[in-house]
Design a protein around this motif. Structure first.
Motif, PDB file in Angstrom:
ATOM      1  N   MET A  33      -5.467  -2.806   7.271  1.00 39.32           N
ATOM      2  CA  MET A  33      -3.762  -1.741   7.413  1.00 39.32           C
ATOM      3  C   MET A  33      -4.398  -0.698   7.324  1.00 39.32           C
ATOM      4  O   MET A  33      -3.331   0.617   7.853  1.00 39.32           O
ATOM      5  N   TRP A  34      -5.141  -0.271   6.323  1.00 36.71           N
ATOM      6  CA  TRP A  34      -5.498   2.103   5.670  1.00 36.71           C
ATOM      7  C   TRP A  34      -5.632   2.728   6.966  1.00 36.71           C
ATOM      8  O   TRP A  34      -5.772   3.444   7.480  1.00 36.71           O
ATOM      9  N   ARG A  35      -6.570   1.325   8.094  1.00 37.77           N
ATOM     10  CA  ARG A  35      -7.544   1.630   9.066  1.00 37.77           C
ATOM     11  C   ARG A  35      -6.804   2.105   9.487  1.00 37.77           C
ATOM     12  O   ARG A  35      -6.863   3.109  10.793  1.00 37.77           O
ATOM     13  N   MET A  36      -5.958   1.126  10.455  1.00 35.31           N
ATOM     14  CA  MET A  36      -4.910   1.510  10.709  1.00 35.31           C
ATOM     15  C   MET A  36      -3.944   3.244  10.662  1.00 35.31           C
ATOM     16  O   MET A  36      -3.413   2.925  11.898  1.00 35.31           O
ATOM     17  N   LEU A  37      -3.388   2.519   9.685  1.00 33.55           N
ATOM     18  CA  LEU A  37      -3.028   3.653   9.677  1.00 33.55           C
ATOM     19  C   LEU A  37      -4.028   4.833   9.548  1.00 33.55           C
ATOM     20  O   LEU A  37      -3.291   5.959  10.137  1.00 33.55           O
ATOM     21  N   GLY A  38      -4.696   5.288   9.993  1.00 33.28           N
ATOM     22  CA  GLY A  38      -5.453   5.957   9.978  1.00 33.28           C
ATOM     23  C   GLY A  38      -5.624   5.569  11.575  1.00 33.28           C
ATOM     24  O   GLY A  38      -5.925   7.828  11.871  1.00 33.28           O
ATOM     25  N   GLU A  39      -5.150   5.179  12.410  1.00 37.49           N
ATOM     26  CA  GLU A  39      -5.643   4.882  13.719  1.00 37.49           C
ATOM     27  C   GLU A  39      -3.808   6.026  14.254  1.00 37.49           C
ATOM     28  O   GLU A  39      -3.763   5.650  15.075  1.00 37.49           O
ATOM     29  N   GLY A  40      -2.957   6.235  12.527  1.00 39.68           N
ATOM     30  CA  GLY A  40      -1.449   6.460  13.554  1.00 39.68           C
ATOM     31  C   GLY A  40      -0.719   5.267  13.461  1.00 39.68           C
ATOM     32  O   GLY A  40       0.588   6.040  14.061  1.00 39.68           O
ATOM     33  N   ALA A  41      -0.775   4.478  13.293  1.00 35.98           N
ATOM     34  CA  ALA A  41       0.296   3.345  13.137  1.00 35.98           C
ATOM     35  C   ALA A  41       1.635   3.684  12.000  1.00 35.98           C
ATOM     36  O   ALA A  41       1.331   4.593  11.117  1.00 35.98           O
ATOM     37  N   ARG A  42       2.949   3.677  12.726  1.00 38.58           N
ATOM     38  CA  ARG A  42       4.271   4.425  11.789  1.00 38.58           C
ATOM     39  C   ARG A  42       4.132   2.984  10.542  1.00 38.58           C
ATOM     40  O   ARG A  42       4.877   4.124  10.137  1.00 38.58           O
ATOM     41  N   LEU A  43       4.029   2.547  10.350  1.00 35.94           N
ATOM     42  CA  LEU A  43       4.594   0.904  10.083  1.00 35.94           C
ATOM     43  C   LEU A  43       3.159  -0.270  10.216  1.00 35.94           C
ATOM     44  O   LEU A  43       3.122  -1.211  10.788  1.00 35.94           O
ATOM     45  N   CYS A  44       2.505  -0.827   8.609  1.00 35.05           N
ATOM     46  CA  CYS A  44       1.792  -1.809   8.971  1.00 35.05           C
ATOM     47  C   CYS A  44       2.562  -2.715   7.787  1.00 35.05           C
ATOM     48  O   CYS A  44       2.493  -2.183   6.841  1.00 35.05           O
ATOM     49  N   VAL A  45       3.071  -4.346   8.181  1.00 33.00           N
ATOM     50  CA  VAL A  45       3.343  -5.671   7.502  1.00 33.00           C
ATOM     51  C   VAL A  45       1.729  -5.846   7.082  1.00 33.00           C
ATOM     52  O   VAL A  45       1.661  -6.342   8.282  1.00 33.00           O
ATOM     53  N   GLY A  46       1.586  -6.227   6.648  1.00 34.29           N
ATOM     54  CA  GLY A  46       0.745  -7.180   5.975  1.00 34.29           C
ATOM     55  C   GLY A  46       0.327  -8.743   4.849  1.00 34.29           C
ATOM     56  O   GLY A  46       1.964  -8.343   3.739  1.00 34.29           O
ATOM     57  N   VAL A  47       0.630  -9.824   5.520  1.00 37.29           N
ATOM     58  CA  VAL A  47       1.473 -10.735   5.341  1.00 37.29           C
ATOM     59  C   VAL A  47      -0.325 -11.743   4.707  1.00 37.29           C
ATOM     60  O   VAL A  47      -1.245 -11.872   5.493  1.00 37.29           O
ATOM     61  N   ASP A  48      -0.051 -12.334   3.471  1.00 38.73           N
ATOM     62  CA  ASP A  48      -1.167 -13.449   2.563  1.00 38.73           C
ATOM     63  C   ASP A  48      -0.854 -13.174   1.314  1.00 38.73           C
ATOM     64  O   ASP A  48      -0.385 -12.467   0.798  1.00 38.73           O
ATOM     65  N   PRO A  49      -0.374 -14.938   1.067  1.00 33.13           N
ATOM     66  CA  PRO A  49      -0.220 -15.310  -0.193  1.00 33.13           C
ATOM     67  C   PRO A  49      -0.228 -15.663  -1.368  1.00 33.13           C
ATOM     68  O   PRO A  49      -0.427 -15.294  -2.425  1.00 33.13           O
ATOM     69  N   SER A  50      -1.928 -14.303  -1.442  1.00 38.35           N
ATOM     70  CA  SER A  50      -2.494 -14.415  -2.212  1.00 38.35           C
ATOM     71  C   SER A  50      -2.466 -13.608  -3.895  1.00 38.35           C
ATOM     72  O   SER A  50      -1.631 -12.549  -3.472  1.00 38.35           O
ATOM     73  N   HIS A  51      -1.876 -14.163  -4.597  1.00 37.85           N
ATOM     74  CA  HIS A  51      -1.625 -13.453  -5.795  1.00 37.85           C
ATOM     75  C   HIS A  51      -2.808 -11.681  -6.360  1.00 37.85           C
ATOM     76  O   HIS A  51      -2.968 -11.241  -5.933  1.00 37.85           O
ATOM     77  N   LEU A  52      -3.780 -11.815  -6.031  1.00 34.30           N
ATOM     78  CA  LEU A  52      -4.944 -11.367  -6.572  1.00 34.30           C
ATOM     79  C   LEU A  52      -5.462 -10.248  -5.326  1.00 34.30           C
ATOM     80  O   LEU A  52      -5.066  -8.953  -5.542  1.00 34.30           O
ATOM     81  N   PHE A  53      -5.254 -10.447  -4.373  1.00 31.84           N
ATOM     82  CA  PHE A  53      -5.034  -9.758  -2.944  1.00 31.84           C
ATOM     83  C   PHE A  53      -3.803  -9.133  -3.061  1.00 31.84           C
ATOM     84  O   PHE A  53      -4.113  -7.128  -2.870  1.00 31.84           O
ATOM     85  N   PRO A  91      -3.623  12.022  -4.692  1.00 35.88           N
ATOM     86  CA  PRO A  91      -4.523  13.313  -4.321  1.00 35.88           C
ATOM     87  C   PRO A  91      -5.435  14.302  -3.642  1.00 35.88           C
ATOM     88  O   PRO A  91      -4.315  14.209  -2.041  1.00 35.88           O
ATOM     89  N   ASP A  92      -5.878  14.729  -3.195  1.00 34.08           N
ATOM     90  CA  ASP A  92      -5.996  15.897  -2.595  1.00 34.08           C
ATOM     91  C   ASP A  92      -6.742  15.661  -1.400  1.00 34.08           C
ATOM     92  O   ASP A  92      -6.124  16.757  -0.399  1.00 34.08           O
ATOM     93  N   ASN A  93      -7.146  14.380  -1.177  1.00 31.93           N
ATOM     94  CA  ASN A  93      -7.878  14.014  -0.581  1.00 31.93           C
ATOM     95  C   ASN A  93      -8.090  12.319  -0.107  1.00 31.93           C
ATOM     96  O   ASN A  93      -8.626  12.191  -0.751  1.00 31.93           O
ATOM     97  N   ILE A  94      -8.189  12.596   1.498  1.00 34.00           N
ATOM     98  CA  ILE A  94      -7.950  10.724   1.930  1.00 34.00           C
ATOM     99  C   ILE A  94      -8.238  10.722   3.156  1.00 34.00           C
ATOM    100  O   ILE A  94      -7.734  11.407   4.424  1.00 34.00           O
ATOM    101  N   ASP A  95      -9.275   9.446   3.315  1.00 33.63           N
ATOM    102  CA  ASP A  95      -9.727   9.671   4.618  1.00 33.63           C
ATOM    103  C   ASP A  95      -9.513   8.108   5.098  1.00 33.63           C
ATOM    104  O   ASP A  95      -9.472   7.349   3.602  1.00 33.63           O
ATOM    105  N   LEU A  96      -8.359   7.895   6.070  1.00 32.95           N
ATOM    106  CA  LEU A  96      -8.583   6.891   6.292  1.00 32.95           C
ATOM    107  C   LEU A  96      -8.523   6.639   7.825  1.00 32.95           C
ATOM    108  O   LEU A  96      -8.863   5.278   8.184  1.00 32.95           O
ATOM    109  N   LYS A  97      -9.525   7.525   8.400  1.00 32.67           N
ATOM    110  CA  LYS A  97      -9.895   7.272   9.207  1.00 32.67           C
ATOM    111  C   LYS A  97     -11.539   6.840  10.005  1.00 32.67           C
ATOM    112  O   LYS A  97     -11.605   6.398  10.621  1.00 32.67           O
ATOM    113  N   THR A  98     -12.187   7.686   8.774  1.00 34.49           N
ATOM    114  CA  THR A  98     -13.626   6.967   8.654  1.00 34.49           C
ATOM    115  C   THR A  98     -13.821   6.089   7.728  1.00 34.49           C
ATOM    116  O   THR A  98     -14.802   5.826   7.613  1.00 34.49           O
ATOM    117  N   SER A  99     -13.088   5.982   7.167  1.00 35.69           N
ATOM    118  CA  SER A  99     -13.717   4.929   5.612  1.00 35.69           C
ATOM    119  C   SER A  99     -12.359   4.502   4.630  1.00 35.69           C
ATOM    120  O   SER A  99     -10.986   5.103   5.774  1.00 35.69           O
TER     121      SER A  99
END
Length: 326
Positions: free
Chosen positions: A137-157, A54-62
């Motif tokens: 996790m997307w909001r964490m990237l917006g704050e400058g995290a170098r790596l975000c790993v999430g764990v959640d067993p749900s197929h849908l998520f 995408p041309d525009n990505i906002d992870l800082k405010t949304s």
């Protein structure tokens, strides 16, 4: 099927995370071999989600993305229909090419409560336990995290997360693994660990706290958010059956009791930074989550109580430092 090869390559190059490779591939193979009734249907829809930059990505405010040249009405309608295949959307909201995914939870409100109190995430590695579809996790990237790993067993998520990641351009700084915290080895590798909305689902809350501690580097930061009750440091509610129609709920301590639990598990500088009564503006039924939600779980004659007669949902955020020495 999902291909986790990129994540394997990433952790193979990280000395702290490399030992995870001893067990992770087999765990994910076992997960993929487990049957789920809707999984194949979701995968077919996921393959049709367009991948682009995408041309525009906002992870800082949304969490939003768009192009300078808007996609056509036909493309937008097709994308809207594909994303609705992954109903119900619980965590968000997201905006993709002017499609507003109005999720059950206003997870951005929780993030606004958390963010002022945590250590800056810039250049930090982060683990998000019970991450849902990965919104925070997307909001964490917006704050400058170098790596975000999430764990959640749900197929849908996982499918929802991968749909958003495809639209984002397949960002490799963020990954969701369909595992529970109890399946992780003692990595002691993450600078910050989040556990938000998980503790009350654990039969043994102190074991959960110790599992979180075992993922942190020495001096790392824990961000713990959970349902609590009013009371002193000895107050704990143990529902006899359901709470706000939720199954599999066990312990609801007061914030003061939870602070004591964290200290007992070896955390230092434990702070209660926020307590907040959940409103029906923050959790509700929407066009993207049409099932019952918080308004249906409160006593219609007394909204300060759940339908079972317990105190209405109240959440606290605690911040703590891992005192373990390396």
């Amino acid at each position: 099927m999902f291909n986790f090869a990129n994540f394997y390559k990433l952790i193979a190059q990280d000395a702290d995370l490399q030992p995870w490779l001893n067990i992770l591939p087999q765990q994910l193979t076992d997960w993929q071999n487990a049957e789920h009734g809707d999984f194949e249907r979701w995968l077919k829809a996921l393959k049709k989600i367009p991948e682009g930059t995408p041309d525009n990505i906002d992870l800082k405010t949304s969490v939003s993305l768009s192009n300078e040249q808007p996609i056509s009405d036909g493309e937008r309608k097709k994308l809207d229909n594909l994303l609705r295949t992954f109903h119900p959307w619980r965590k968000g909201p997201y905006t993709a090419h002017n499609i507003h995914i109005d999720t059950e939870w206003r997870s951005d409100w929780k993030w606004d409560r958390v963010l002022p109190h945590i250590s800056p995430l810039k250049h930090r590695s982060v683990l998000d336990v019970g991450c849902g579809n990965g919104y925070h996790m997307w909001r964490m990237l917006g704050e400058g995290a170098r790596l975000c790993v999430g764990v959640d067993p749900s197929h849908l998520f996982l499918v929802q997360f991968e749909a958003i990641r495809k639209l984002m351009g397949n960002d490799q700084r963020v990954h969701l693994l369909p595992l529970g915290i109890e399946q992780l080895p003692e990595l002691k590798a993450f600078d910050t660990v989040f556990s938000m909305g998980v503790l009350y689902h654990r039969r043994s809350p102190l074991d959960h706290i110790l599992q979180l501690k075992n993922q942190l580097v020495a001096g790392g930061e824990l961000v713990l958010e959970t349902l609590v009750i009013d009371g002193d440091e000895n107050a704990v509610l143990v529902p006899t059956d359901r709470y706000a129609q939720m199954r599999n709920v066990y312990f609801f301590p007061s914030a003061k009791a939870l602070k004591k639990w964290l200290e007992k598990c070896g955390f230092e500088d434990v702070r209660i930074v926020d307590e907040n009564v959940t409103t029906t503006g923050e959790q509700r039924t929407t066009d993207w989550m049409k099932h019952n939600s918080l308004p249906d779980y409160l006593d219609p004659k007394d909204p300060t109580k759940t339908v079972e007669g317990y105190p209405a949902p109240r959440r606290a955020i605690l911040i703590a430092k891992n005192a373990t020495q390396s």
